[in-house]
Design a protein around this motif. Structure first.
Motif, PDB file in Angstrom:
ATOM      1  N   GLY A   1     -11.822   0.772  -8.288  1.00 37.69           N
ATOM      2  CA  GLY A   1     -11.165   2.045  -8.557  1.00 37.69           C
ATOM      3  C   GLY A   1     -10.710   2.166  -9.997  1.00 37.69           C
ATOM      4  O   GLY A   1     -10.854   3.218 -10.630  1.00 37.69           O
TER       5      GLY A   1
ATOM      6  N   TRP B   1      -8.776  -9.022   3.726  1.00 38.54           N
ATOM      7  CA  TRP B   1      -8.311  -7.675   3.383  1.00 38.54           C
ATOM      8  C   TRP B   1      -7.375  -7.692   2.181  1.00 38.54           C
ATOM      9  O   TRP B   1      -7.341  -6.740   1.405  1.00 38.54           O
ATOM     10  CB  TRP B   1      -7.681  -6.980   4.583  1.00 38.54           C
ATOM     11  CG  TRP B   1      -8.748  -6.333   5.392  1.00 38.54           C
ATOM     12  CD1 TRP B   1      -9.248  -6.751   6.594  1.00 38.54           C
ATOM     13  CD2 TRP B   1      -9.509  -5.178   5.033  1.00 38.54           C
ATOM     14  NE1 TRP B   1     -10.265  -5.938   6.990  1.00 38.54           N
ATOM     15  CE2 TRP B   1     -10.445  -4.955   6.052  1.00 38.54           C
ATOM     16  CE3 TRP B   1      -9.495  -4.319   3.942  1.00 38.54           C
ATOM     17  CZ2 TRP B   1     -11.353  -3.901   6.019  1.00 38.54           C
ATOM     18  CZ3 TRP B   1     -10.394  -3.267   3.906  1.00 38.54           C
ATOM     19  CH2 TRP B   1     -11.305  -3.068   4.931  1.00 38.54           C
TER      20      TRP B   1
ATOM     21  N   ILE C   1      -8.254   3.001   2.801  1.00 38.29           N
ATOM     22  CA  ILE C   1      -9.271   2.046   3.270  1.00 38.29           C
ATOM     23  C   ILE C   1      -8.612   0.739   3.697  1.00 38.29           C
ATOM     24  O   ILE C   1      -8.928   0.171   4.747  1.00 38.29           O
ATOM     25  CB  ILE C   1     -10.331   1.804   2.177  1.00 38.29           C
ATOM     26  CG1 ILE C   1     -11.147   3.082   1.945  1.00 38.29           C
ATOM     27  CG2 ILE C   1     -11.243   0.635   2.550  1.00 38.29           C
ATOM     28  CD1 ILE C   1     -12.019   3.033   0.702  1.00 38.29           C
ATOM     29  N   VAL C   2      -7.676   0.261   2.899  1.00 39.37           N
ATOM     30  CA  VAL C   2      -6.994  -1.004   3.210  1.00 39.37           C
ATOM     31  C   VAL C   2      -6.173  -0.870   4.496  1.00 39.37           C
ATOM     32  O   VAL C   2      -6.214  -1.748   5.361  1.00 39.37           O
ATOM     33  CB  VAL C   2      -6.118  -1.459   2.026  1.00 39.37           C
ATOM     34  CG1 VAL C   2      -5.205  -2.606   2.422  1.00 39.37           C
ATOM     35  CG2 VAL C   2      -7.003  -1.865   0.856  1.00 39.37           C
TER      36      VAL C   2
ATOM     37  N   ILE D   1      -8.145   4.072  -1.971  1.00 38.51           N
ATOM     38  CA  ILE D   1      -8.234   2.635  -1.715  1.00 38.51           C
ATOM     39  C   ILE D   1      -7.162   2.208  -0.712  1.00 38.51           C
ATOM     40  O   ILE D   1      -7.412   1.427   0.204  1.00 38.51           O
ATOM     41  CB  ILE D   1      -8.130   1.841  -3.025  1.00 38.51           C
ATOM     42  CG1 ILE D   1      -9.379   2.088  -3.864  1.00 38.51           C
ATOM     43  CG2 ILE D   1      -7.928   0.344  -2.759  1.00 38.51           C
ATOM     44  CD1 ILE D   1      -9.272   1.620  -5.292  1.00 38.51           C
TER      45      ILE D   1
ATOM     46  N   THR E   1       0.828  -1.206   0.000  1.00 38.45           N
ATOM     47  CA  THR E   1       0.000   0.000   0.000  1.00 38.45           C
ATOM     48  C   THR E   1       0.861   1.254   0.000  1.00 38.45           C
ATOM     49  O   THR E   1       0.582   2.212  -0.737  1.00 38.45           O
ATOM     50  CB  THR E   1      -0.966  -0.012   1.199  1.00 38.45           C
ATOM     51  OG1 THR E   1      -1.799  -1.177   1.098  1.00 38.45           O
ATOM     52  CG2 THR E   1      -1.834   1.225   1.221  1.00 38.45           C
TER      53      THR E   1
ATOM     54  N   ILE F   1      -7.665   7.805  -6.830  1.00 42.47           N
ATOM     55  CA  ILE F   1      -8.431   6.632  -6.390  1.00 42.47           C
ATOM     56  C   ILE F   1      -7.504   5.605  -5.740  1.00 42.47           C
ATOM     57  O   ILE F   1      -7.863   4.972  -4.746  1.00 42.47           O
ATOM     58  CB  ILE F   1      -9.232   6.032  -7.559  1.00 42.47           C
ATOM     59  CG1 ILE F   1     -10.385   6.977  -7.914  1.00 42.47           C
ATOM     60  CG2 ILE F   1      -9.753   4.635  -7.215  1.00 42.47           C
ATOM     61  CD1 ILE F   1     -11.192   6.574  -9.126  1.00 42.47           C
ATOM     62  N   SER F   2      -6.299   5.461  -6.257  1.00 42.67           N
ATOM     63  CA  SER F   2      -5.323   4.534  -5.652  1.00 42.67           C
ATOM     64  C   SER F   2      -5.039   4.921  -4.204  1.00 42.67           C
ATOM     65  O   SER F   2      -4.970   4.055  -3.325  1.00 42.67           O
ATOM     66  CB  SER F   2      -4.018   4.544  -6.447  1.00 42.67           C
ATOM     67  OG  SER F   2      -4.214   4.041  -7.742  1.00 42.67           O
TER      68      SER F   2
ATOM     69  N   GLU G   1      -8.417  -5.552  -0.974  1.00 42.97           N
ATOM     70  CA  GLU G   1      -7.566  -4.562  -1.641  1.00 42.97           C
ATOM     71  C   GLU G   1      -7.626  -4.755  -3.155  1.00 42.97           C
ATOM     72  O   GLU G   1      -7.761  -3.785  -3.909  1.00 42.97           O
ATOM     73  CB  GLU G   1      -6.121  -4.655  -1.158  1.00 42.97           C
ATOM     74  CG  GLU G   1      -5.227  -3.630  -1.822  1.00 42.97           C
ATOM     75  CD  GLU G   1      -3.807  -3.654  -1.314  1.00 42.97           C
ATOM     76  OE1 GLU G   1      -3.291  -2.564  -1.032  1.00 42.97           O
ATOM     77  OE2 GLU G   1      -3.219  -4.755  -1.211  1.00 42.97           O
TER      78      GLU G   1
ATOM     79  N   LEU H   1     -11.280  -3.700  -4.296  1.00 37.84           N
ATOM     80  CA  LEU H   1     -11.425  -2.240  -4.314  1.00 37.84           C
ATOM     81  C   LEU H   1     -10.561  -1.617  -5.411  1.00 37.84           C
ATOM     82  O   LEU H   1     -10.953  -0.633  -6.043  1.00 37.84           O
ATOM     83  CB  LEU H   1     -11.062  -1.648  -2.952  1.00 37.84           C
ATOM     84  CG  LEU H   1     -12.016  -1.964  -1.807  1.00 37.84           C
ATOM     85  CD1 LEU H   1     -11.439  -1.466  -0.482  1.00 37.84           C
ATOM     86  CD2 LEU H   1     -13.392  -1.382  -2.059  1.00 37.84           C
ATOM     87  N   GLY H   2      -9.389  -2.206  -5.602  1.00 34.59           N
ATOM     88  CA  GLY H   2      -8.507  -1.722  -6.656  1.00 34.59           C
ATOM     89  C   GLY H   2      -9.171  -1.812  -8.018  1.00 34.59           C
ATOM     90  O   GLY H   2      -9.117  -0.872  -8.818  1.00 34.59           O
TER      91      GLY H   2
END
Length: 182
Positions: free
Chosen positions: A87, A76, A114-115, A111, A22, A107-108, A80, A83-84
């Motif tokens: 995004g 998770w 959030i992760v 995300i 991340t 957006i990256s 990720e 969600l990626g």
């Protein structure tokens, strides 16, 4: 106690890897913010669709078993990815209709935040288990009070409670009984 903590160690490693990945994504996103690059919006939109379907199915099945820290870590990891892809799909649409390339790194970053929020709890629980801390949901005072309700127990001391993994909790203590002679 065997290898019960092996899954907790795996969860810790996975959470650490997710965190490092991340932060790498943050770094690359920052570079793309500074130097926007053209992106083929339609291509990434189509690829993202398949990523959402496959990763979404895995996330759905893992969500039901989130009691175990290792499963939550895997959840998770897949979240990720899921969600990626969402995004990427959103970025693809925005790029197709507006040509606004900076949406992709923004957006990256969202995300990634959030992760990291989800991974933080996994890291805390895994470290607590590996360091033999008291599980977060257990209150020592309440356990002592409950033990003292057992007939003939006068006192409780040297109480230790720890988890072997996400579902196995151990307890050791000394109790005083009436008329004890040493």
């Amino acid at each position: 106690y065997g290898f019960y903590r092996a899954t907790v160690l795996a969860a810790l490693i996975n959470a650490l890897v997710l965190s490092v990945v991340t932060f790498f994504i943050f770094y690359k996103a920052w570079q793309r913010i500074q130097h926007p690059q053209p992106v083929a919006g339609l291509v990434i939109f189509i690829i993202a669709f398949f990523g959402i379907v496959f990763n979404g199915a895995i996330v759905y099945f893992l969500k039901a078993e989130k009691k175990d820290v290792n499963v939550r870590s895997a959840y998770w990891h897949m979240m990720e990815d899921f969600l990626g892809w969402i995004g990427v799909m959103i970025a693809g649409l925005v790029i197709i209709f507006t040509g606004w390339y900076i949406i992709d790194p923004l957006i990256s970053i969202l995300i990634g935040l959030i992760v990291l929020y989800g991974v933080w709890d996994i890291l805390k629980e895994a470290v607590n288990i590996l360091l033999e801390g008291v599980p977060a949901h257990i209150r020592l005072e309440e356990v002592i009070k409950e033990i003292k309700t057992i007939d003939k127990i006068k006192d409780v001391h040297d109480l230790h409670i720890w988890a072997l993994d996400s579902s196995r909790i151990s307890l050791s203590c000394h109790v005083s009984l009436p008329n004890m002679q040493l």
